[in-house]
Design an enzyme around this catalytic site. Structure first.
Site, mmCIF file in Angstrom:
data_model
loop_
_atom_site.group_PDB
_atom_site.id
_atom_site.type_symbol
_atom_site.label_atom_id
_atom_site.label_comp_id
_atom_site.label_asym_id
_atom_site.label_seq_id
_atom_site.Cartn_x
_atom_site.Cartn_y
_atom_site.Cartn_z
ATOM 1 N N HIS A 1 25.065 44.744 -62.480
ATOM 2 C CA HIS A 1 25.890 45.658 -63.275
ATOM 3 C C HIS A 1 26.894 46.392 -62.389
ATOM 4 O O HIS A 1 28.083 46.500 -62.732
ATOM 5 C CB HIS A 1 24.982 46.656 -63.994
ATOM 6 C CG HIS A 1 25.704 47.813 -64.621
ATOM 7 N ND1 HIS A 1 26.044 47.857 -65.954
ATOM 8 C CD2 HIS A 1 26.154 48.990 -64.082
ATOM 9 C CE1 HIS A 1 26.670 48.995 -66.206
ATOM 10 N NE2 HIS A 1 26.745 49.701 -65.084
ATOM 11 N N GLU A 2 26.421 46.895 -61.251
ATOM 12 C CA GLU A 2 27.323 47.621 -60.351
ATOM 13 C C GLU A 2 28.390 46.696 -59.774
ATOM 14 O O GLU A 2 29.551 47.081 -59.634
ATOM 15 C CB GLU A 2 26.526 48.288 -59.234
ATOM 16 C CG GLU A 2 25.499 49.313 -59.711
ATOM 17 C CD GLU A 2 26.100 50.376 -60.602
ATOM 18 O OE1 GLU A 2 27.308 50.659 -60.482
ATOM 19 O OE2 GLU A 2 25.369 50.929 -61.447
ATOM 20 N N HIS B 1 31.133 46.345 -62.210
ATOM 21 C CA HIS B 1 32.148 47.394 -62.108
ATOM 22 C C HIS B 1 33.175 47.037 -61.029
ATOM 23 O O HIS B 1 34.386 47.236 -61.216
ATOM 24 C CB HIS B 1 31.487 48.732 -61.741
ATOM 25 C CG HIS B 1 30.932 49.475 -62.913
ATOM 26 N ND1 HIS B 1 31.674 49.800 -64.023
ATOM 27 C CD2 HIS B 1 29.688 49.986 -63.145
ATOM 28 C CE1 HIS B 1 30.928 50.473 -64.882
ATOM 29 N NE2 HIS B 1 29.717 50.592 -64.373
ATOM 30 N N GLU C 1 31.368 50.732 -69.291
ATOM 31 C CA GLU C 1 29.935 50.494 -69.143
ATOM 32 C C GLU C 1 29.511 49.240 -69.893
ATOM 33 O O GLU C 1 28.735 48.424 -69.381
ATOM 34 C CB GLU C 1 29.129 51.710 -69.630
ATOM 35 C CG GLU C 1 29.221 52.937 -68.732
ATOM 36 C CD GLU C 1 28.737 52.654 -67.319
ATOM 37 O OE1 GLU C 1 27.727 51.947 -67.149
ATOM 38 O OE2 GLU C 1 29.380 53.142 -66.379
#
Length: 303
Positions: free
Chosen positions: A123-124, A127, A193
């Site tokens: 997930h990071e 980003h 997100e």
């Protein structure tokens, strides 16, 4: 569309106040402040958290996991940091993929299984791949300019000479515009997100593991004190889950909605129907770890 709405809000505020010169000054000052923050964001954020950089020698399992995920995502290897903090959370920072850094707390590493940690770090990296730091800097620049212009609005009254301004409209703009900018800024943050969740699911190949991780750490992140957020509330938007519950004023979507979206992504991808079993969740990154171990070996302190 949201960025366009934020820009239109800034233009409308400038028109209402009639201070075109003041609007330009506010935009330039806000842009300068945010560009400085953007250029130095990684050092500022990591220093605030007292994060320590780790490598293949100091945290071999965690570092190797991030390295594997970065290769899957087609990204340069980011710098990897660990934060000695019980509150489970993680974040990414850096102005571009070439200067990115990812960090996780020891609380998160000790709470989750290998698959769940992989989902969080994917997930990071999502980003990073989506260049969300650049997007949020643009948003912060315009929102900051709106706030500055609103704060000094009563001093820029050129519009009255041109017949545009009046006291009621100016006061309404001064109080309403910053609030509206905050709502739009939060909406943009929420969309990022969702985008990072989808990117993380594609990078890790296991969206249900990320959903399981969100379910585990969401409540703990709100219950366990986070001294950094207490000192600097703005840092809350960095994390994978919010540190307080307020759906209306949160920079994150509701965790339940994110989990539901990840379940839909998993169905589309044909991912496994269930997350790892309880026995698998307690296993270390190393497949040879003893089954009796109750904490993940991802914890670099070996707790």
């Amino acid at each position: 569309m949201l960025l366009a709405a934020l820009t239109a809000l800034f233009m409308a505020l400038g028109y209402t106040l009639g201070g075109s010169g003041g609007a330009v000054i506010a935009l330039l000052v806000a842009a300068g402040m945010n560009l400085f923050t953007f250029w130095n964001a990684d050092r500022i954020v990591l220093s605030m958290h007292n994060a320590r950089e780790v490598d293949a020698a100091s945290a071999p399992d965690f570092y190797a996991l991030v390295q594997e995920l970065a290769q899957r995502a087609g990204l340069p290897m980011p710098r990897v940091y660990v934060i000695d903090q019980d509150a489970p959370n993680a974040f990414a920072t850096g102005r571009n993929p070439q200067n990115a850094a990812v960090a996780a707390t020891t609380g998160l590493l000790s709470m989750l299984s290998r698959e769940e940690v992989a989902g969080v770090m994917a997930h990071e990296l999502g980003h990073v791949k989506n260049r969300d730091t650049l997007i949020m800097t643009m948003v912060a620049t315009v929102a900051g300019a709106i706030s500055m212009l609103a704060n000094f609005g009563l001093f820029f009254r050129g519009g009255e000479r041109e017949g545009h301004g009046n006291m009621a409209a100016s006061l309404l703009a001064v109080f309403v515009a910053p609030f509206a900018a905050m709502i739009v800024q939060m909406a943009i943050s929420r969309t990022r997100e969702y985008g990072a969740d989808r990117a993380g699911a594609e990078i890790s190949g296991n969206p249900r593991a990320l959903a399981s991780a969100l379910a585990k750490i969401s409540g703990a992140a709100q219950a366990i004190p986070n001294p950094v957020v207490e000192r600097n509330p703005a840092t809350a938007q960095l994390y994978i889950v919010p540190t307080h519950v307020s759906e209306l004023f949160s920079t994150h979507p509701a965790t339940e909605k994110r989990i539901a979206a990840l379940q839909d992504i998993a169905a589309d991808m044909g991912a496994p129907a269930a997350p790892p079993t309880a026995m698998q969740r307690t296993s270390a990154l190393s497949p040879a770890a003893p089954a009796r171990r109750s904490r993940s070996a991802l914890d670099p302190n070996g707790r």
